[in-house]
Scaffold this motif. Structure first.
Motif, mmCIF file in Angstrom:
data_model
loop_
_atom_site.group_PDB
_atom_site.id
_atom_site.type_symbol
_atom_site.label_atom_id
_atom_site.label_comp_id
_atom_site.label_asym_id
_atom_site.label_seq_id
_atom_site.Cartn_x
_atom_site.Cartn_y
_atom_site.Cartn_z
ATOM 1 N N HIS A 78 2.679 -3.593 2.137
ATOM 2 C CA HIS A 78 1.519 -4.017 2.928
ATOM 3 C C HIS A 78 0.795 -5.255 2.409
ATOM 4 O O HIS A 78 0.134 -5.944 3.170
ATOM 5 N N ASP A 79 0.911 -5.557 1.119
ATOM 6 C CA ASP A 79 0.225 -6.748 0.606
ATOM 7 C C ASP A 79 1.174 -7.917 0.364
ATOM 8 O O ASP A 79 0.770 -8.959 -0.148
ATOM 9 N N ASP A 145 -4.430 2.371 2.460
ATOM 10 C CA ASP A 145 -4.716 1.244 1.564
ATOM 11 C C ASP A 145 -6.162 1.327 1.088
ATOM 12 O O ASP A 145 -6.467 1.270 -0.109
ATOM 13 N N ASN A 149 -7.846 2.005 -2.629
ATOM 14 C CA ASN A 149 -8.791 1.020 -3.172
ATOM 15 C C ASN A 149 -10.119 1.672 -3.534
ATOM 16 O O ASN A 149 -10.738 1.324 -4.540
#
Ligand code: MN
Length: 727
Positions: A78-79, A145, A149
């Motif tokens: 995803h990043d 995500d 975080n």
């Protein structure tokens, strides 16, 4: 609450995947892990650990929800687009289009800055996030995500911590709630609360714990009493004590509803003076039986009873809620639900299990896509089914539609305000959504800083700017592409009112011009002359006649002739003069829609002009030199002598053509030069290009011929311009 969660290893992930995936899919997810680890090689998180542990943890969260392999690959990657040099195309080649789209969607979500948005708009913002992402999995990956975080937020600087926590609380927790993912929602809220208000969180936690310990015997007593009675009634049930969520306690203590008079705020002891139990049973039938049992054990508070089984919440939540008085002076909050309802209550949209065949087939991307779609649809379908048994389903249906299969577009003003418009809405709808005046005066629009026609359909996420001019008026053709009721109503209303008023005024000036030939004017008409006209033309009043003239349905000349023969006495008093006879109609430029400037020649003040009366459309002004005028001379009765008012003000459109060297940035150079001369560009087109030169056609606004001349002189001086001419 805030600490560092245990680190997830790829072996943990694979172990978990083994419980519900086939070997092929586990391998594919592992490949995504290797790819991501290599891409993030050398990157370190704020916590000091290698970056890959973050996507790995996000993937693990999704595996706990038993999400499909594409979602898991996307979580691991995803990043990658945002933080490494891997492109979307490269991802598509490696892992297929769907995974690439998912990763791209997640990256786009992160790029929307929340800080610039007004907090009051949080609700629209949530909707927009949903609206922009047709594939709901993007949101689910984003939630995983964000959850990781938040779990590791301790490593961030205090200022970033607060920003991220606020955003989580206002945007992501409500989205999780809307998707029915309550376990995620609660964890996000608790983590955000602890981050935003560490002291309040600590005090609340301590106090709650203290109260709990003091009353633990009473709680056990109540729990056991209920358990025993259910056993006696032979109902199989789990009776569990519910954890108090500190954020929920805090919210209740700060809750306010509507007007100040209905303050629902509670004190700490009011909130905590209760025991919260959940009773989970096998069937809906049992739910109601349990309800009967507890209501005979303790006295219920009538208005607190809620049947969310018959009438589920909009996110699909179902349960029976009841509040009882206990003999110890405590309130007992009870939720009664089935095991299936418990699943939905915690996991919402992710509660549906993946169909069996997912493990056996080779799982090409279409198939997985299909499965996901099916899963989303099943979830919705279940909700709908539940809802159908209830009466009050309308609001529910609307909500689901808006949020998951949106019928709305969400766009930004240049100031970052979000406007909600119906699907298919165009720039003109946007203009009217800002203000009716902006709509009425708009001439052009910029979508994401590019000029675009007013008829351009808008897409969620675009920034739209409207250019207005004080001379501008709504155009009947706008009704062809205005979608919103608001815009359509304003345009119709404006045209209807204006047309009649303008027609009267214009008709008056046209008739006055003819009457001047007989030294008459409308204001000075005698009573019998007025009656004569009204009778002759079978109308109700003089205004109606004037409107007819203004609209071009009657010729002013013929109407004026009706007052012939002029009584001798009048001729003697006012002999016709030469000046009167040839006096043309004066054009002020503010007549509105009944005086139109022809597009073929675009006359501007200073040009010699001629009017052409068109039935139902008023007067069309052409330049005397226009090629169409020769044709019109064949019906001279429709031609009208006109001239500009001497002190005319306003902006008029004109077309110019430039022959330019075809060099980089030529358009920007010319456009800047035009803007420097206080002229606006309304339209640009690139007409044709031959060898090294090309033809640019601009429609610009000018005040008059003098202004146009200076604009053209200025442009001619540019090195890149070979030739310039008005067209
Ligand atoms: Mn991330």
């Amino acid at each position: 609450m805030l600490g560092h969660p245990p680190r997830i290893l790829v072996s943990n992930l694979c172990e978990l995947l083994d419980t519900y995936f086939g070997a092929k899919q586990v391998k594919e997810v592992y490949r995504a892990y290797l790819f991501s680890a290599e891409a993030h090689e050398g990157q370190i998180r704020k916590s000091g650990e290698p970056y890959i542990f973050h996507p790995l943890a996000a993937a693990y969260i999704l595996a706990q929800m038993r999400m499909d392999s594409q979602t898991l690959c996307a979580a691991l990657l995803h990043d990658v687009i945002e933080d490494t040099n891997i492109t979307k195309e490269k991802l598509a080649n490696e892992f297929g289009k769907s995974v690439a789209e998912l990763v791209d969607g997640v990256s786009k979500l992160s790029s929307i800055p929340f800080e610039t948005r007004e907090q009051a708009q949080a609700a629209s913002f949530q909707k927009m996030l949903l609206a922009m992402n047709r594939d709901i999995r993007v949101i689910i990956v984003k939630l995983a995500d964000r959850l990781h975080n938040m779990r590791t937020i301790g490593a961030m600087k205090p200022a970033s911590r607060r920003r991220i926590a606020r955003e989580t609380l206002e945007i992501y927790a409500p989205i999780a709630s809307r998707l029915g993912m309550n376990a995620v929602r609660i964890e996000l809220q608790e983590l955000s609360f602890a981050t935003l208000y560490p002291l309040r969180y600590r005090v609340l936690a301590q106090q709650t714990q203290k109260v709990y310990l003091k009353r633990i015997d009473k709680y056990h007593n109540i729990q056991n009493t209920i358990k025993q009675r259910l056993e006696q009634c032979q109902i199989r049930a789990q009776v569990v004590k519910r954890e108090k969520h500190y954020y929920a306690v805090y919210e209740k203590m700060h809750e306010k509803k509507g007007a100040a008079s209905v303050d629902k705020r509670k004190t700490f002891s009011q909130v905590t003076n209760s025991c919260a139990l959940r009773i989970i049973v096998d069937s809906i039938d049992d739910c109601y039986r349990v309800l009967g049992v507890v209501h005979t054990l303790y006295k219920p508070i009538c208005e607190r009873f809620k049947d969310y089984i018959a009438i589920p919440k909009i996110n699909g939540y179902q349960s029976l809620h009841t509040t009882l008085y206990s003999i110890h002076g405590l309130l007992i909050h009870i939720q009664i639900r089935t095991t299936a309802m418990q699943q939905i209550a915690e996991r919402g949209i992710t509660a549906q299990s993946i169909p069996k065949f997912d493990q056996e087939i080779d799982c090409p991307h279409e198939a997985t896509n299909y499965i996901t779609k099916q899963r989303t649809q099943e979830w919705l379908h279940n909700l709908l089914e539940i809802q159908q048994s209830a009466n009050d389903s309308l609001e529910f249906l609307e909500q689901v539609k808006i949020d998951l299969f949106p019928d709305e577009v969400y766009v930004f003003t240049p100031q970052g305000k979000i406007l909600q418009l119906p699907k298919g809405a165009t720039a003109i709808d946007f203009a009217y959504a800002i203000h009716s005046d902006v709509g009425n005066k708009c001439i052009a629009t910029k979508i994401d800083s590019q000029y675009a026609p007013l008829s351009t359909p808008l897409v969620s996420g675009q920034t739209v700017e409207v250019l207005t001019a004080k001379w501008a008026r709504p155009n009947p053709s706008w009704l062809n592409f205005a979608v919103s009721a608001r815009a359509r109503n304003y345009i119709r209303h404006f045209l209807k009112n204006l047309q009649y008023e303008e027609a009267v005024l214009l008709g008056k000036r046209m008739l006055d011009k003819e009457l001047a030939n007989y030294s008459l004017s409308i204001d000075k008409l005698q009573k019998e002359q007025q009656t004569h006209l009204i009778k002759t033309f079978k109308i109700n009043d003089l205004d109606e006649l004037l409107a007819e003239i203004g609209l071009g349905n009657r010729m002013a000349l013929i109407v004026a002739n009706q007052l012939n023969p002029i009584p001798d006495s009048l001729i003697k008093l006012h002999p016709p003069t030469e000046a009167h006879k040839s006096k043309p109609l004066v054009i002020k430029g503010t007549e509105g829609i009944l005086v139109n400037f022809a597009r073929c020649c675009r006359p501007i003040p200073g040009d010699e002009i001629i009017g052409f009366v068109s039935v139902g459309r008023g007067i069309i002004i052409h330049t005397a030199a226009c090629r169409h005028v020769t044709e019109y001379r064949q019906s001279p009765e429709k031609l009208l002598a006109v001239e500009w008012e001497s002190s005319i003000e306003g902006e008029f459109l004109v077309d110019i053509r430039l022959d330019v060297h075809d060099q980089l940035g030529v358009l920007a150079i010319v456009a800047a030069a035009i803007a420097n001369m206080e002229s606006n560009i309304i339209q640009v087109s690139n007409e044709s290009s031959e060898d090294i030169s090309s033809l640019l056609k601009f429609c610009i606004s000018v005040r008059n011929r003098v202004h146009l001349a200076s604009v053209m002189r200025h442009l001619r001086r540019l090195e890149t311009v070979n030739r310039i001419q008005r067209c």
